[in-house]
Design a protein around this motif. Structure first.
Motif, PDB file in Angstrom:
ATOM      1  N   THR A   9      34.575 -12.520 -98.900  1.00  0.00           N
ATOM      2  CA  THR A   9      35.387 -13.538 -99.477  1.00  0.00           C
ATOM      3  C   THR A   9      36.047 -14.722 -98.703  1.00  0.00           C
ATOM      4  O   THR A   9      36.286 -15.691 -99.181  1.00  0.00           O
ATOM      5  N   ASN A  10      35.895 -14.671 -97.345  1.00  0.00           N
ATOM      6  CA  ASN A  10      36.541 -15.756 -96.628  1.00  0.00           C
ATOM      7  C   ASN A  10      35.499 -15.846 -95.161  1.00  0.00           C
ATOM      8  O   ASN A  10      34.847 -15.042 -95.208  1.00  0.00           O
ATOM      9  N   LEU A  11      35.606 -16.800 -94.514  1.00  0.00           N
ATOM     10  CA  LEU A  11      35.056 -17.128 -93.239  1.00  0.00           C
ATOM     11  C   LEU A  11      35.702 -15.788 -92.315  1.00  0.00           C
ATOM     12  O   LEU A  11      36.790 -15.779 -92.563  1.00  0.00           O
ATOM     13  N   GLN A  12      34.959 -15.044 -91.598  1.00  0.00           N
ATOM     14  CA  GLN A  12      35.263 -14.296 -90.788  1.00  0.00           C
ATOM     15  C   GLN A  12      34.290 -14.177 -89.327  1.00  0.00           C
ATOM     16  O   GLN A  12      33.372 -14.119 -89.512  1.00  0.00           O
ATOM     17  N   LEU A  13      35.048 -13.932 -88.373  1.00  0.00           N
ATOM     18  CA  LEU A  13      34.484 -13.708 -86.768  1.00  0.00           C
ATOM     19  C   LEU A  13      34.491 -12.215 -86.692  1.00  0.00           C
ATOM     20  O   LEU A  13      35.567 -11.697 -86.789  1.00  0.00           O
ATOM     21  N   VAL A  14      33.354 -11.630 -86.324  1.00  0.00           N
ATOM     22  CA  VAL A  14      33.294 -10.200 -86.022  1.00  0.00           C
ATOM     23  C   VAL A  14      33.011 -10.195 -84.783  1.00  0.00           C
ATOM     24  O   VAL A  14      31.810 -10.789 -84.292  1.00  0.00           O
ATOM     25  N   TYR A  15      33.567  -9.466 -83.674  1.00  0.00           N
ATOM     26  CA  TYR A  15      33.123  -9.541 -82.310  1.00  0.00           C
ATOM     27  C   TYR A  15      33.236  -7.933 -81.706  1.00  0.00           C
ATOM     28  O   TYR A  15      34.053  -7.440 -82.094  1.00  0.00           O
ATOM     29  N   VAL A  16      32.343  -7.896 -80.572  1.00  0.00           N
ATOM     30  CA  VAL A  16      32.049  -6.483 -80.227  1.00  0.00           C
ATOM     31  C   VAL A  16      32.636  -6.552 -78.804  1.00  0.00           C
ATOM     32  O   VAL A  16      31.964  -7.186 -78.057  1.00  0.00           O
ATOM     33  N   HIS A  57      35.396  -3.267 -81.600  1.00  0.00           N
ATOM     34  CA  HIS A  57      35.423  -4.342 -82.224  1.00  0.00           C
ATOM     35  C   HIS A  57      36.635  -5.047 -82.662  1.00  0.00           C
ATOM     36  O   HIS A  57      37.623  -4.290 -82.875  1.00  0.00           O
ATOM     37  N   GLY A  58      36.487  -6.253 -82.939  1.00  0.00           N
ATOM     38  CA  GLY A  58      37.684  -6.988 -83.345  1.00  0.00           C
ATOM     39  C   GLY A  58      37.172  -8.008 -84.438  1.00  0.00           C
ATOM     40  O   GLY A  58      35.973  -8.067 -84.565  1.00  0.00           O
ATOM     41  N   TRP A  59      38.148  -8.396 -85.242  1.00  0.00           N
ATOM     42  CA  TRP A  59      37.658  -9.572 -86.480  1.00  0.00           C
ATOM     43  C   TRP A  59      38.891 -10.432 -86.586  1.00  0.00           C
ATOM     44  O   TRP A  59      39.979 -10.223 -86.034  1.00  0.00           O
ATOM     45  N   CYS A  60      38.600 -11.727 -87.230  1.00  0.00           N
ATOM     46  CA  CYS A  60      39.588 -12.637 -87.238  1.00  0.00           C
ATOM     47  C   CYS A  60      39.096 -13.305 -88.565  1.00  0.00           C
ATOM     48  O   CYS A  60      37.828 -14.074 -88.960  1.00  0.00           O
ATOM     49  N   TYR A  61      39.963 -13.657 -89.439  1.00  0.00           N
ATOM     50  CA  TYR A  61      39.802 -14.350 -90.721  1.00  0.00           C
ATOM     51  C   TYR A  61      40.269 -15.677 -90.899  1.00  0.00           C
ATOM     52  O   TYR A  61      41.254 -15.922 -90.030  1.00  0.00           O
ATOM     53  N   ALA A  62      39.528 -16.635 -91.603  1.00  0.00           N
ATOM     54  CA  ALA A  62      40.004 -17.898 -91.901  1.00  0.00           C
ATOM     55  C   ALA A  62      40.226 -18.023 -93.324  1.00  0.00           C
ATOM     56  O   ALA A  62      39.182 -18.101 -93.962  1.00  0.00           O
ATOM     57  N   PHE A  63      41.274 -17.834 -93.919  1.00  0.00           N
ATOM     58  CA  PHE A  63      41.398 -18.145 -95.513  1.00  0.00           C
ATOM     59  C   PHE A  63      41.034 -19.593 -95.766  1.00  0.00           C
ATOM     60  O   PHE A  63      41.664 -20.373 -95.080  1.00  0.00           O
ATOM     61  N   LEU A  64      40.134 -19.620 -96.404  1.00  0.00           N
ATOM     62  CA  LEU A  64      39.529 -21.006 -96.857  1.00  0.00           C
ATOM     63  C   LEU A  64      40.573 -22.179 -97.348  1.00  0.00           C
ATOM     64  O   LEU A  64      41.451 -21.880 -98.182  1.00  0.00           O
ATOM     65  N   THR A  65      40.588 -23.167 -96.917  1.00  0.00           N
ATOM     66  CA  THR A  65      41.159 -24.106 -96.965  1.00  0.00           C
ATOM     67  C   THR A  65      40.472 -25.681 -97.060  1.00  0.00           C
ATOM     68  O   THR A  65      39.241 -25.317 -96.875  1.00  0.00           O
ATOM     69  N   GLU A  66      40.971 -26.772 -97.428  1.00  0.00           N
ATOM     70  CA  GLU A  66      40.245 -27.809 -97.445  1.00  0.00           C
ATOM     71  C   GLU A  66      39.499 -28.119 -96.012  1.00  0.00           C
ATOM     72  O   GLU A  66      38.428 -28.808 -95.836  1.00  0.00           O
ATOM     73  N   ASN A  67      40.377 -27.523 -95.029  1.00  0.00           N
ATOM     74  CA  ASN A  67      39.736 -27.735 -93.420  1.00  0.00           C
ATOM     75  C   ASN A  67      38.657 -27.112 -93.237  1.00  0.00           C
ATOM     76  O   ASN A  67      37.695 -27.459 -92.564  1.00  0.00           O
TER      77      ASN A  67
END
Length: 244
Positions: A9-16, A57-67
């Motif tokens: 549902t959002n942009l997400q980085l997934v890293y191992v 592993h780890g992850w980080c979401y960016a909840f969508l904005t105009e940016n």
């Protein structure tokens, strides 16, 4: 261990950090993320994960904005697996520390950290190498190496190491920018330099072949003929005839 399918549902980085993760997107595309690598996931897709034993592993979401909306509008067709750099690691650790100290989700400080992590990925992946934004700095560095050291016995590993990128990442950047691999571009540079020397000097083809990084004159002659449609000797004669 399997996880999914799930809808992104959002942009997400997934890293191992350790182990290996195999990612399937929409049941059509499969990617392998090894230890020390990261991938960006886009919203609107079904994803399934297969984690190898002892994977961390780890992850980080960016909840969508105009940016962030321009990232979706670009409609990039490929997912890019790239190294999870020391800079990304430090930012991720700072985000985790902020979580430990209960920094409010959505606060300006935490959003700045998340944006910094996403920016590092976008910059290092080449996704910010849009024509209006200039060429990826690591790609510029790699291309300078090709143009200055074309007479050296360069390998893909040499070029990638000096540019500070993985071999796979470097190949993706070259294909997206120049439509060819780094090694193909290296041979093109060598052949163009050889053509100039044939036009402007009286050096023998033997001397030119070695000056331009070819292992032997026979290899040079075959490559030159294949590229220009005539032998080095005929190319030189034609160039000199045209000049007079």
């Amino acid at each position: 261990m399997r996880y999914g399918p799930r809808y992104q549902t959002n942009l997400q980085l997934v890293y191992v950090f350790q182990g290996t993760t195999t990612l399937s997107i929409d049941g059509k595309h499969s990617y392998t993320i090894d230890a020390g690598e990261v991938i960006l996931l886009y919203p609107g897709h079904m994803e399934s994960f297969l984690f190898a034993e002892d994977t961390h592993h780890g992850w980080c979401y960016a909840f969508l904005t105009e940016n962030h909306q321009d990232l979706i509008n670009e409609n990039w067709s490929d997912q890019r697996v790239i190294p999870f750099t020391d800079t990304m690691m430090r930012i991720d650790q700072t985000i985790k520390a902020s979580d430990t100290h209960r920094l409010q989700r959505g606060s300006a400080s935490r959003d700045m950290l998340i944006n910094a992590l996403f920016y590092e990925y976008l910059q290092d992946s080449g996704l910010l190498s849009h024509p209006s934004r200039g060429i990826h700095p690591a790609l510029e560095k790699a291309d300078r190496i090709l143009h200055t050291d074309y007479n050296e016995p360069l390998t893909l590993s040499d070029i990638a190491q000096q540019a500070g990128l993985s071999e796979a990442h470097l190949i993706r950047l070259y294909k997206s920018t120049y439509g060819m691999t780094p090694i193909k571009r290296l041979w093109d540079i060598r052949l163009k330099e050889a053509a100039q020397l044939l036009k402007e000097t009286g050096l023998t083809t033997y001397e030119i072949s070695y000056r331009c990084g070819f292992t032997n004159p026979q290899h040079f002659s075959k490559a030159f003929t294949r590229n220009f449609g005539m032998t080095p000797r005929k190319y030189r004669l034609k160039s000199w005839e045209t000049a007079t």
